[in-house]
Design a protein around this motif. Structure first.
Motif, PDB file in Angstrom:
ATOM      1  N   SER A   1       5.592   2.810  -7.252  1.00 54.72           N
ATOM      2  CA  SER A   1       4.186   3.035  -6.935  1.00 54.72           C
ATOM      3  C   SER A   1       3.492   1.707  -6.663  1.00 54.72           C
ATOM      4  N   GLU A   2       2.441   1.752  -5.827  1.00 55.55           N
ATOM      5  CA  GLU A   2       1.653   0.539  -5.602  1.00 55.55           C
ATOM      6  C   GLU A   2       0.965   0.145  -6.903  1.00 55.55           C
ATOM      7  N   PHE A   3       0.646  -1.121  -7.040  1.00 53.59           N
ATOM      8  CA  PHE A   3       0.016  -1.595  -8.273  1.00 53.59           C
ATOM      9  C   PHE A   3      -1.277  -0.843  -8.533  1.00 53.59           C
ATOM     10  N   SER A   4      -1.612  -0.690  -9.827  1.00 48.95           N
ATOM     11  CA  SER A   4      -2.809   0.083 -10.167  1.00 48.95           C
ATOM     12  C   SER A   4      -4.086  -0.749 -10.089  1.00 48.95           C
ATOM     13  N   ASP A   5      -4.038  -2.014 -10.505  1.00 51.54           N
ATOM     14  CA  ASP A   5      -5.238  -2.840 -10.382  1.00 51.54           C
ATOM     15  C   ASP A   5      -4.937  -4.298 -10.064  1.00 51.54           C
TER      16      ASP A   5
ATOM     17  N   HIS B   1       1.693  -7.249  -8.659  1.00 52.59           N
ATOM     18  CA  HIS B   1       2.828  -7.582  -9.524  1.00 52.59           C
ATOM     19  C   HIS B   1       3.330  -8.988  -9.208  1.00 52.59           C
TER      20      HIS B   1
ATOM     21  N   LYS C   1      -9.197  -1.497  -4.980  1.00 57.14           N
ATOM     22  CA  LYS C   1      -8.966  -0.956  -6.319  1.00 57.14           C
ATOM     23  C   LYS C   1     -10.067  -1.408  -7.288  1.00 57.14           C
TER      24      LYS C   1
ATOM     25  N   HIS D   1       5.436   0.715 -12.086  1.00 62.81           N
ATOM     26  CA  HIS D   1       5.493   2.158 -12.322  1.00 62.81           C
ATOM     27  C   HIS D   1       6.419   2.721 -11.266  1.00 62.81           C
TER      28      HIS D   1
ATOM     29  N   ARG E   1     -13.244   0.536  -6.472  1.00 64.93           N
ATOM     30  CA  ARG E   1     -13.105   1.915  -6.961  1.00 64.93           C
ATOM     31  C   ARG E   1     -13.307   1.958  -8.473  1.00 64.93           C
ATOM     32  N   SER E   2     -12.733   1.007  -9.183  1.00 61.23           N
ATOM     33  CA  SER E   2     -12.865   0.940 -10.633  1.00 61.23           C
ATOM     34  C   SER E   2     -14.322   0.700 -11.029  1.00 61.23           C
TER      35      SER E   2
ATOM     36  N   ARG F   1       0.852  -1.191   0.000  1.00 60.78           N
ATOM     37  CA  ARG F   1       0.000   0.000   0.000  1.00 60.78           C
ATOM     38  C   ARG F   1       0.890   1.244   0.000  1.00 60.78           C
ATOM     39  N   ASP F   2       0.637   2.145  -0.914  1.00 54.57           N
ATOM     40  CA  ASP F   2       1.405   3.383  -1.104  1.00 54.57           C
ATOM     41  C   ASP F   2       2.788   3.151  -1.717  1.00 54.57           C
TER      42      ASP F   2
END
Length: 166
Positions: A85-89, A92, A136, A65, A139-140, A17-18
């Protein structure tokens, strides 16, 4: 071998996270020494964003990222810093093996017990990653629904004790 260790750390930061930072050039066994730093050749290599991005992309699915910076510390040591950066969706995963540090298909995280990178080994560590992925995804979903014109409204919570008191 050194790049594999950095990649492993970067993968774990991307699943945190973060996100997090990977400092390249500081001895893991004696971080307070702020040394030894990177040689001229290492410093030049770790300062080339495209070179680092290509290398990390070979081992990360989905790709990481990150931002890069180079510093000279008060000790005189030159280091590179990756801000991952933390994973977007999707978390990893390791996309390619490099023995003994990287195992294809592994999910690397920062452990709760020690400041180290390891494969997910407990339900607690897995829950942290799943909770972040669930947030995530939710949110999406909400963003997609709003773009489609669906208005989401919260239902008022009814306190049963309050109702029966009336």
């Amino acid at each position: 071998q050194f790049f594999a260790k950095v990649t492993r750390a970067a993968l774990s930061m991307g699943n945190l996270r973060d996100g997090g930072f990977v400092v390249i050039g500081i001895d893991d066994k004696n971080p307070a020494s702020l040394g030894p730093g990177l040689s001229d050749e290492q410093f030049a290599s770790w300062s080339e964003y495209d070179h680092v991005a290509r290398g990390l992309a070979d081992y990360a699915d989905p790709p990481l990222h990150f931002e890069m910076a180079s510093y000279t510390l008060s000790s005189g040591a030159r280091v590179a810093l990756l801000k991952v950066s933390e994973f977007s969706d999707m978390p990893h995963l390791c996309a390619k093996a490099y023995e003994p540090d990287l195992r294809k298909g592994a999910l690397y995280v920062r452990t709760r017990k020690l400041p180290e990178t390891a494969e997910v080994a407990s339900s607690v560590e897995m829950r942290d990653v799943l909770d972040l992925a669930t947030e995530k995804a939710l949110r999406s979903y909400v963003e997609t629904a709003q773009r489609a014109g669906v208005r989401l409204a919260a239902e008022p919570v009814i306190d049963e004790a309050e109702v029966s008191a009336r």
